[in-house]
Design a protein around this motif. Structure first.
Motif, short mmCIF file in Angstrom:
data_model
loop_
_atom_site.label_atom_id
_atom_site.label_comp_id
_atom_site.label_asym_id
_atom_site.label_seq_id
_atom_site.Cartn_x
_atom_site.Cartn_y
_atom_site.Cartn_z
N GLY A 56 -5.69 3.07 -2.55
CA GLY A 56 -5.69 1.75 -3.15
C GLY A 56 -7.06 1.13 -3.03
N LEU A 57 -7.10 -0.19 -3.01
CA LEU A 57 -8.37 -0.87 -2.82
C LEU A 57 -8.85 -0.63 -1.39
N LYS A 58 -10.14 -0.83 -1.16
CA LYS A 58 -10.73 -0.58 0.15
C LYS A 58 -10.82 -1.85 0.99
N GLY A 59 -10.17 -2.92 0.55
CA GLY A 59 -10.32 -4.19 1.25
C GLY A 59 -9.22 -4.53 2.21
N ALA A 60 -8.44 -3.54 2.65
CA ALA A 60 -7.36 -3.81 3.59
C ALA A 60 -7.92 -4.42 4.88
N SER A 61 -7.21 -5.43 5.38
CA SER A 61 -7.66 -6.13 6.58
C SER A 61 -6.96 -5.58 7.81
N ASN A 62 -7.44 -6.01 8.98
CA ASN A 62 -6.77 -5.63 10.22
C ASN A 62 -5.34 -6.16 10.25
N ALA A 63 -5.14 -7.34 9.66
CA ALA A 63 -3.80 -7.91 9.60
C ALA A 63 -2.87 -7.04 8.75
N ASP A 64 -3.42 -6.47 7.67
CA ASP A 64 -2.62 -5.56 6.84
C ASP A 64 -2.22 -4.32 7.65
N ARG A 65 -3.15 -3.79 8.41
CA ARG A 65 -2.88 -2.61 9.24
C ARG A 65 -1.82 -2.91 10.30
N GLU A 66 -1.87 -4.13 10.83
CA GLU A 66 -0.92 -4.50 11.88
C GLU A 66 0.51 -4.56 11.35
N LEU A 67 0.67 -4.83 10.05
CA LEU A 67 2.02 -4.83 9.46
C LEU A 67 2.66 -3.45 9.59
N TRP A 68 1.90 -2.40 9.26
CA TRP A 68 2.43 -1.04 9.36
C TRP A 68 2.74 -0.70 10.81
N ILE A 69 1.89 -1.15 11.73
CA ILE A 69 2.12 -0.89 13.15
C ILE A 69 3.39 -1.59 13.62
N GLU A 70 3.57 -2.84 13.19
CA GLU A 70 4.78 -3.59 13.54
C GLU A 70 6.03 -2.86 13.08
N MET A 71 6.03 -2.36 11.85
CA MET A 71 7.21 -1.69 11.33
C MET A 71 7.47 -0.39 12.09
N ASP A 72 6.41 0.35 12.40
CA ASP A 72 6.57 1.61 13.13
C ASP A 72 7.11 1.38 14.54
N ILE A 114 -2.14 -3.10 0.76
CA ILE A 114 -1.08 -2.56 1.62
C ILE A 114 -0.80 -1.11 1.24
N ALA A 115 -0.83 -0.84 -0.07
CA ALA A 115 -0.59 0.53 -0.54
C ALA A 115 -1.65 1.49 0.00
N SER A 116 -2.86 1.02 0.16
CA SER A 116 -3.95 1.89 0.63
C SER A 116 -3.72 2.36 2.06
N LEU A 117 -2.81 1.71 2.78
CA LEU A 117 -2.50 2.08 4.15
C LEU A 117 -1.17 2.81 4.28
N ASP A 118 -0.48 2.98 3.16
CA ASP A 118 0.83 3.64 3.15
C ASP A 118 0.63 5.13 3.39
N PRO A 119 1.23 5.70 4.44
CA PRO A 119 1.08 7.14 4.69
C PRO A 119 1.45 8.00 3.51
N PHE A 120 2.44 7.58 2.72
CA PHE A 120 2.85 8.32 1.53
C PHE A 120 1.70 8.39 0.52
N ILE A 121 1.03 7.26 0.32
CA ILE A 121 -0.09 7.22 -0.61
C ILE A 121 -1.25 8.05 -0.09
N ILE A 122 -1.54 7.92 1.19
CA ILE A 122 -2.66 8.66 1.78
C ILE A 122 -2.43 10.16 1.67
N GLU A 123 -1.21 10.62 1.99
CA GLU A 123 -0.91 12.05 1.96
C GLU A 123 -0.90 12.60 0.54
N SER A 124 -0.66 11.73 -0.44
CA SER A 124 -0.62 12.19 -1.83
C SER A 124 -2.02 12.32 -2.42
#
Length: 257
Positions: A69-85, A55-65
């Protein structure tokens, strides 16, 4: 077999809720809170810790810094960030429902930096009642300021607040922007929130006349000695000049009202 091991949406919501509150350096399988919730949702501590890092690997804060994270993030993990946005209020409700589903009743957690502006001596706010979006904002702001008050250098997490420069209720689009935040002690957060202090265009602390008229040694120690001091800059996400100007013009009690 793959279907058996697939994470349910409720499990993922629990993981995201934990991620919003646990400091980056504590996303490991030895963390007692990760162990506790892993047992509740039927996952191993290692699996839950790995999910948090994904989940951290998809965090915009982490990406911009520049970190990853690990490279195994799933589509379901990505959808969590989309849901929150898409709708942070609805997403927070779903997270709370998922936490309540797995844990009845909710015990107190051992997290040291998950409180939400409450130092009144009451029972601490638990992870279930915390807003996910507010906790992500806090996590990102404290990380940017290296977990120190930008004015006093206080480093106790339980006494640090991620202060919104433009208040939460004044602007939806700036709510989660770390550049709209300052890491302040609980005392200075309250003063900043009430307009008793602000920062000028040089990022120097300015006191309101209401504070400056105080004569006690306490007010001298906590406020007068910091007047004119430049705030400690974050490692990223510098304070937004426009938000600071908004605070000076709309929140600060300058005495000219």
């Amino acid at each position: 077999m793959a279907a058996v091991n697939r994470w349910t949406h409720e499990q993922l919501l629990v993981a995201f809720t934990l991620y919003s509150q646990i400091p980056f350096g504590k996303l490991h399988a030895r963390n007692p809170d990760i162990i506790h919730y892993a047992n509740l949702i039927g996952r191993t501590p290692s699996a839950l810790a790995m999910k948090l890092v994904n989940i951290a690997s998809l965090d915009p804060f982490i990406i911009e810094s520049g970190r990853s994270g690990l490279k195994g993030a799933s589509n379901a993990d990505r959808e969590l960030w989309i849901e929150m946005d898409q709708n942070a209020d609805v997403f927070t409700q779903k997270c709370q429902q998922a936490m309540q589903y797995f844990e009845k009743p909710a015990p107190e957690l051992t997290l040291h930096d998950s409180e939400i502006k409450d130092f009144s001596g009451r029972e601490r706010t638990t992870i279930i009642r915390a807003r996910v979006d507010q906790q992500l904002f806090r996590k990102h702001v404290l990380e940017a300021y290296e977990h120190r008050c930008c004015l006093t250098e206080l480093e106790e997490p339980a006494l640090l607040i991620a202060s919104h420069i433009r208040p939460w209720s004044h602007s939806v689009e700036h709510r989660l922007n770390p550049s709209n935040g300052l890491c302040l002690s609980s005392l200075h957060d309250k003063a900043f929130d009430r307009g008793l202090m602000t920062f000028n265009e040089h990022l120097e602390m300015v006191l309101s006349p209401q504070i400056k008229k105080l004569k006690s040694s306490i007010s001298e120690e906590n406020f007068a000695k910091y007047e004119g001091k430049r705030l400690r800059l974050p490692v990223r996400y510098l304070p937004d000049d426009k938000q600071l100007a908004y605070h000076r013009e709309n929140i600060f009690l300058s005495g000219n009202e």
